[in-house]
Every structure is written in C-alpha cells, then in structure tokens.
Design a protein around this motif. Structure first.
Motif, PDB file in Angstrom:
ATOM      1  N   VAL A  14      65.054 109.758  16.132  1.00 48.62           N
ATOM      2  CA  VAL A  14      66.006 108.915  16.742  1.00 48.62           C
ATOM      3  C   VAL A  14      65.573 108.097  15.576  1.00 48.62           C
ATOM      4  CG1 VAL A  14      66.033 109.140  18.880  1.00 48.62           C
ATOM      5  CG2 VAL A  14      63.948 107.763  18.351  1.00 48.62           C
ATOM      6  N   TRP A  15      64.457 108.191  14.279  1.00 47.67           N
ATOM      7  CA  TRP A  15      64.119 107.071  13.181  1.00 47.67           C
ATOM      8  C   TRP A  15      65.443 107.623  12.582  1.00 47.67           C
ATOM      9  CZ3 TRP A  15      62.543 109.460   8.324  1.00 47.67           C
ATOM     10  CH2 TRP A  15      62.472 108.184   7.286  1.00 47.67           C
ATOM     11  N   VAL A  16      65.896 109.286  12.295  1.00 49.80           N
ATOM     12  CA  VAL A  16      66.795 110.043  11.199  1.00 49.80           C
ATOM     13  C   VAL A  16      67.701 109.647  11.838  1.00 49.80           C
ATOM     14  CG1 VAL A  16      67.040 111.993  10.926  1.00 49.80           C
ATOM     15  CG2 VAL A  16      64.313 111.936  10.708  1.00 49.80           C
ATOM     16  N   LEU A  17      68.247 109.685  12.824  1.00 49.50           N
ATOM     17  CA  LEU A  17      69.643 108.857  12.955  1.00 49.50           C
ATOM     18  C   LEU A  17      69.749 108.099  12.498  1.00 49.50           C
ATOM     19  CD1 LEU A  17      69.538 110.339  16.875  1.00 49.50           C
ATOM     20  CD2 LEU A  17      70.875 111.711  14.868  1.00 49.50           C
ATOM     21  N   LEU A  18      69.208 107.517  12.846  1.00 55.73           N
ATOM     22  CA  LEU A  18      68.993 105.632  12.428  1.00 55.73           C
ATOM     23  C   LEU A  18      69.082 105.858  10.981  1.00 55.73           C
ATOM     24  CD1 LEU A  18      66.958 103.448  14.715  1.00 55.73           C
ATOM     25  CD2 LEU A  18      68.970 103.622  14.623  1.00 55.73           C
ATOM     26  N   ARG A  19      67.969 106.290  10.576  1.00 54.45           N
ATOM     27  CA  ARG A  19      67.862 106.411   8.860  1.00 54.45           C
ATOM     28  C   ARG A  19      69.462 106.713   8.179  1.00 54.45           C
ATOM     29  NH1 ARG A  19      64.755 103.690   5.153  1.00 54.45           N
ATOM     30  NH2 ARG A  19      65.022 105.913   4.050  1.00 54.45           N
ATOM     31  N   VAL A  20      70.487 107.811   8.681  1.00 55.12           N
ATOM     32  CA  VAL A  20      71.064 108.525   8.054  1.00 55.12           C
ATOM     33  C   VAL A  20      72.481 108.012   8.289  1.00 55.12           C
ATOM     34  CG1 VAL A  20      72.492 110.564   8.900  1.00 55.12           C
ATOM     35  CG2 VAL A  20      70.514 110.985   8.573  1.00 55.12           C
ATOM     36  N   GLN A  21      72.812 106.814   9.646  1.00 54.85           N
ATOM     37  CA  GLN A  21      73.807 106.309   9.540  1.00 54.85           C
ATOM     38  C   GLN A  21      73.072 104.492   9.589  1.00 54.85           C
ATOM     39  OE1 GLN A  21      75.214 106.431  14.260  1.00 54.85           O
ATOM     40  NE2 GLN A  21      74.598 108.473  14.265  1.00 54.85           N
ATOM     41  N   GLY A  22      72.520 104.576   8.623  1.00 51.00           N
ATOM     42  CA  GLY A  22      72.215 103.167   7.748  1.00 51.00           C
ATOM     43  C   GLY A  22      72.075 101.838   8.576  1.00 51.00           C
ATOM     44  N   ARG A  23      71.855 102.006  10.000  1.00 44.90           N
ATOM     45  CA  ARG A  23      71.483 101.133  11.527  1.00 44.90           C
ATOM     46  C   ARG A  23      69.644 100.869  11.179  1.00 44.90           C
ATOM     47  NH1 ARG A  23      74.490 102.714  15.985  1.00 44.90           N
ATOM     48  NH2 ARG A  23      76.770 104.198  15.078  1.00 44.90           N
ATOM     49  N   ARG A  24      69.954  99.098  11.556  1.00 42.38           N
ATOM     50  CA  ARG A  24      68.417  97.893  11.962  1.00 42.38           C
ATOM     51  C   ARG A  24      67.795  98.952  12.163  1.00 42.38           C
ATOM     52  NH1 ARG A  24      68.024  93.079  10.904  1.00 42.38           N
ATOM     53  NH2 ARG A  24      65.844  92.298  11.303  1.00 42.38           N
ATOM     54  N   LEU A  25      66.358  99.148  11.209  1.00 43.41           N
ATOM     55  CA  LEU A  25      65.771 100.134  11.658  1.00 43.41           C
ATOM     56  C   LEU A  25      64.633  99.236  12.764  1.00 43.41           C
ATOM     57  CD1 LEU A  25      64.394 102.232   8.943  1.00 43.41           C
ATOM     58  CD2 LEU A  25      65.501 102.906  10.859  1.00 43.41           C
ATOM     59  N   ILE A  26      63.913  98.258  12.730  1.00 43.84           N
ATOM     60  CA  ILE A  26      63.328  97.706  13.359  1.00 43.84           C
ATOM     61  C   ILE A  26      64.416  95.569  13.886  1.00 43.84           C
ATOM     62  CG2 ILE A  26      61.511  95.723  12.911  1.00 43.84           C
ATOM     63  CD1 ILE A  26      60.580  97.304  10.197  1.00 43.84           C
ATOM     64  N   PRO A  27      63.934  95.220  15.111  1.00 45.40           N
ATOM     65  CA  PRO A  27      64.585  94.470  15.892  1.00 45.40           C
ATOM     66  C   PRO A  27      64.539  93.235  15.724  1.00 45.40           C
ATOM     67  CG  PRO A  27      63.058  95.174  17.485  1.00 45.40           C
ATOM     68  CD  PRO A  27      62.978  96.020  16.449  1.00 45.40           C
ATOM     69  N   VAL A  28      64.453  92.176  15.285  1.00 46.95           N
ATOM     70  CA  VAL A  28      64.782  91.392  15.100  1.00 46.95           C
ATOM     71  C   VAL A  28      63.301  90.592  15.965  1.00 46.95           C
ATOM     72  CG1 VAL A  28      66.750  90.091  14.208  1.00 46.95           C
ATOM     73  CG2 VAL A  28      65.975  89.615  16.241  1.00 46.95           C
ATOM     74  N   ARG A  29      62.254  89.772  14.902  1.00 44.70           N
ATOM     75  CA  ARG A  29      61.542  88.870  15.803  1.00 44.70           C
ATOM     76  C   ARG A  29      61.839  88.726  17.347  1.00 44.70           C
ATOM     77  NH1 ARG A  29      55.859  87.717  14.289  1.00 44.70           N
ATOM     78  NH2 ARG A  29      57.115  88.042  11.229  1.00 44.70           N
ATOM     79  N   LYS A  30      62.219  88.216  16.967  1.00 42.02           N
ATOM     80  CA  LYS A  30      62.889  87.440  18.519  1.00 42.02           C
ATOM     81  C   LYS A  30      63.501  88.300  19.794  1.00 42.02           C
ATOM     82  CE  LYS A  30      68.084  85.873  18.472  1.00 42.02           C
ATOM     83  NZ  LYS A  30      67.922  84.883  18.616  1.00 42.02           N
ATOM     84  N   ASP A  31      62.863  89.384  19.479  1.00 43.66           N
ATOM     85  CA  ASP A  31      63.880  90.165  20.660  1.00 43.66           C
ATOM     86  C   ASP A  31      62.276  91.724  21.060  1.00 43.66           C
ATOM     87  OD1 ASP A  31      66.561  89.614  20.620  1.00 43.66           O
ATOM     88  OD2 ASP A  31      67.275  91.233  19.099  1.00 43.66           O
ATOM     89  N   TRP A  32      61.674  90.980  20.065  1.00 45.83           N
ATOM     90  CA  TRP A  32      60.756  92.229  20.015  1.00 45.83           C
ATOM     91  C   TRP A  32      59.371  92.242  22.075  1.00 45.83           C
ATOM     92  CZ3 TRP A  32      56.768  91.536  15.152  1.00 45.83           C
ATOM     93  CH2 TRP A  32      57.612  91.519  13.923  1.00 45.83           C
ATOM     94  N   GLY A  33      60.084  90.732  22.385  1.00 42.56           N
ATOM     95  CA  GLY A  33      58.735  90.801  23.827  1.00 42.56           C
ATOM     96  C   GLY A  33      59.863  91.711  24.789  1.00 42.56           C
ATOM     97  N   LYS A  34      61.544  90.891  24.151  1.00 42.88           N
ATOM     98  CA  LYS A  34      62.093  92.245  25.634  1.00 42.88           C
ATOM     99  C   LYS A  34      62.431  93.508  24.921  1.00 42.88           C
ATOM    100  CE  LYS A  34      64.774  88.249  25.264  1.00 42.88           C
ATOM    101  NZ  LYS A  34      67.058  87.360  25.193  1.00 42.88           N
ATOM    102  N   VAL A  35      62.170  94.103  23.776  1.00 47.40           N
ATOM    103  CA  VAL A  35      62.072  95.215  23.910  1.00 47.40           C
ATOM    104  C   VAL A  35      60.543  95.889  24.425  1.00 47.40           C
ATOM    105  CG1 VAL A  35      61.437  97.334  21.451  1.00 47.40           C
ATOM    106  CG2 VAL A  35      63.725  95.116  21.776  1.00 47.40           C
ATOM    107  N   LEU A  36      59.993  95.519  24.184  1.00 52.20           N
ATOM    108  CA  LEU A  36      58.621  95.741  24.251  1.00 52.20           C
ATOM    109  C   LEU A  36      58.588  95.937  25.932  1.00 52.20           C
ATOM    110  CD1 LEU A  36      55.943  96.664  24.264  1.00 52.20           C
ATOM    111  CD2 LEU A  36      54.553  94.674  24.270  1.00 52.20           C
ATOM    112  N   VAL A  37      59.138  94.976  27.075  1.00 52.82           N
ATOM    113  CA  VAL A  37      58.937  95.042  28.227  1.00 52.82           C
ATOM    114  C   VAL A  37      60.042  96.111  28.740  1.00 52.82           C
ATOM    115  CG1 VAL A  37      59.578  93.591  30.395  1.00 52.82           C
ATOM    116  CG2 VAL A  37      58.436  92.433  28.475  1.00 52.82           C
ATOM    117  N   LEU A  38      61.084  95.932  28.150  1.00 50.86           N
ATOM    118  CA  LEU A  38      62.091  97.380  28.203  1.00 50.86           C
ATOM    119  C   LEU A  38      61.867  98.857  27.927  1.00 50.86           C
ATOM    120  CD1 LEU A  38      64.646  95.238  27.143  1.00 50.86           C
ATOM    121  CD2 LEU A  38      64.623  95.748  29.076  1.00 50.86           C
ATOM    122  N   GLY A  39      60.860  98.807  26.718  1.00 47.42           N
ATOM    123  CA  GLY A  39      60.274  99.913  26.644  1.00 47.42           C
ATOM    124  C   GLY A  39      59.783 100.260  27.752  1.00 47.42           C
ATOM    125  N   VAL A  40      59.123  99.450  28.032  1.00 45.13           N
ATOM    126  CA  VAL A  40      57.264 100.034  28.919  1.00 45.13           C
ATOM    127  C   VAL A  40      58.494 100.424  30.376  1.00 45.13           C
ATOM    128  CG1 VAL A  40      55.875  99.353  30.836  1.00 45.13           C
ATOM    129  CG2 VAL A  40      55.831  98.897  28.786  1.00 45.13           C
TER     130      VAL A  40
END
Length: 286
Positions: A44-70
C-alpha cells in the motif's frame, strides 16, 4: 476493463481463503499475520507513492487512525486468522461475506441509516443462513465450530471499523485510510507474532508457503485494493459492490478443488440463504 479488474479482484479475494488455509498448515497464525502485514504495508505504500497521495495523516487524525487500525486490522485479523484455522474455508468465506449486513444494522441502530423493511428482511435472512451453515443443518448449536464464531466476530469487527471510519474516509480517501489504519495496526500484529516467528523452523517452510504469504499480502491487499478502488471511482459503489458476492462462491469452489473440502448440502443451502440476504439488504439500501 474495469469490470474485468473487479472480477479479478473477486477471484483474488476468493482464492485467498484457500491460500491462507494452506499456509497455516506450515506456519503459525500469528507468525503468518506478522509476515503478511509487512508485505501488505509495503504494497500500500507503493500504491500511495505511485498515485501521489498523502503518506501521513494530519496530526489531529492520528488518534482516530490508531483506534480504527486496532478495530479494522488487529482485532479483525486475530479473529479471522484463528477462525479460518479452526473452521472450513467455505464457512469462513460465507460468514465474512455477512459484514455488509452488520454495517447496515449498526448504521440503522446509530441513526445513520433510514429504517427499511428490506434491510431488516435481508438481515433476518442472513441470520437464518448462518444458523443453517454453522449447525450443519442439525438445528443444534452444538454443531457450531469455535472457528465459525471467531470469523463471525471478524465480520462484526470489520463492520464496526467500516461504520466509524465512513466520515473520515469520505474526507481523506478510501485508499489513504486503508493504508494509514493498516500501518497503525501493523506494530501490534508484528509484536503479537514475534514469539511464533522465533519458534518457527523457517528452513522447513516450503516455497509454496512463502509464495502464499506474499500472495496474501501483496495481491489480496495491494493489487486487489487498487483494482477495487478503480472500480468504485469509475462505476460507483453500488455496481462495484455486486462483485463482492462472487468472493464466497469462488472461495467455496477453490476450497473444493484445492483443499478437497467438498461442500455439504447444508453448506450450499446456507450459502444461498446468506447471499440472498446480503443482496436483499444491499438493494434495499440503494
């Protein structure tokens, strides 16, 4: 070409159940998950890089991303991998295919979905099909395998992830959210797998098992997601979602031909009722 890509995606996901089942004969579940997630994270890292998409979420989304990831990856994967290891491949594929129905039921209970008789009928049909499937037609809960319950837990876990990630996914993008939550869950998956990774005699693991690990990570997540999101972008969610109904069918056929898991009449009946329920619920929503 888009439809062909979606059919290929359904085939990849359908075959993945048999691939994982075969690999688990040689590799412990948690060790397999750890290696597969590393492959998937790179894909998925390669997919994001090839398509020029954002690799890291904005800081305010980190907590939500972590909970959703779990919820979407750690909990889901633990239930799924141990469930598949303890039940029939076809059962796992069919029970996991009920996830869209639990998404609708959960959305309905949270007030995010309008009440619809079709959704209720679809959910009830899905439940009836599950009872037929996991009891082997005996009508007794004693016929239920622990693996069936674990896979059902995986389906519900994925539904929770889907419902609570919808708003954020609309803002940030489906592929981005998939990648970010996968990366957030990967450290937990790898840490859980370390004891099994250390104990495994890797010299005894066959080339086929290594190929299966790569397939489950790169193809079932990386390539399949790319084709799937292309379908969503070109055809829309409704038309694309129809192809998901092919996944358990392909899984049943591949398990029959590859793993010699001959479908029983009860399994086929349960499959028909479950898929009918899923279709009815989806059509009612749209």
């Amino acid at each position: 070409m888009v439809d062909l890509g979606l059919f290929l995606t359904a085939t990849i996901w359908g075959l993945n159940f048999s691939v994982v089942k075969a690999v688990l004969r040689e590799v412990e579940p948690l060790a397999f998950n750890a290696l597969r997630f590393i492959c998937a994270a790179l894909a998925v890292w390669v997919l994001l890089r090839v398509q020029g998409r954002r690799l890291i979420p904005v800081r305010k989304d980190w907590g939500k991303v972590l909970v959703l990831g779990v919820f979407g990856h750690v909990t889901f994967q633990i239930f799924f991998i141990f469930g598949l290891d303890a039940t029939l491949t076809g059962n796992a594929a069919l029970l996991l295919s009920t996830s869209p129905v639990w998404v609708l039921v959960l959305s309905l209970s949270l007030g995010r979905e309008r009440f619809s008789l079709g959704i209720v009928v679809g959910a009830m049909a899905t439940l009836a099909g599950m009872v037929i499937l996991v009891t082997g037609g005996s009508g007794e809960l004693g016929g239920m395998r622990l693996g069936d319950l674990l896979v059902l837990g995986a389906a519900v876990s994925w539904a929770v992830y889907t419902v609570f990630s919808q708003r954020m996914t609309r803002r940030r993008g489906v592929l981005e959210m998939t990648a970010w939550t996968l990366w957030a869950g990967m450290p937990f998956i790898v840490v859980l797998g370390i004891p099994d990774l250390v104990r495994t005699d890797w010299a005894a693991v066959s080339v086929g098992a290594w190929l299966g690990i790569a397939y489950a990570g790169v193809f079932a997540i990386g390539i399949a997601y790319l084709l799937w999101y292309r379908g969503v972008r070109v055809l829309g969610q409704s038309r694309t979602s129809v192809y998901q109904n092919l996944v358990p069918v392909i899984a049943l056929i591949s398990a029959w031909l590859w793993l010699a898991e001959t479908p029983t009449p009860q399994q086929l009946l349960g499959a028909g009722v479950i898929l009918s329920g899923v279709v009815v619920a989806r059509r009612a929503r749209h």
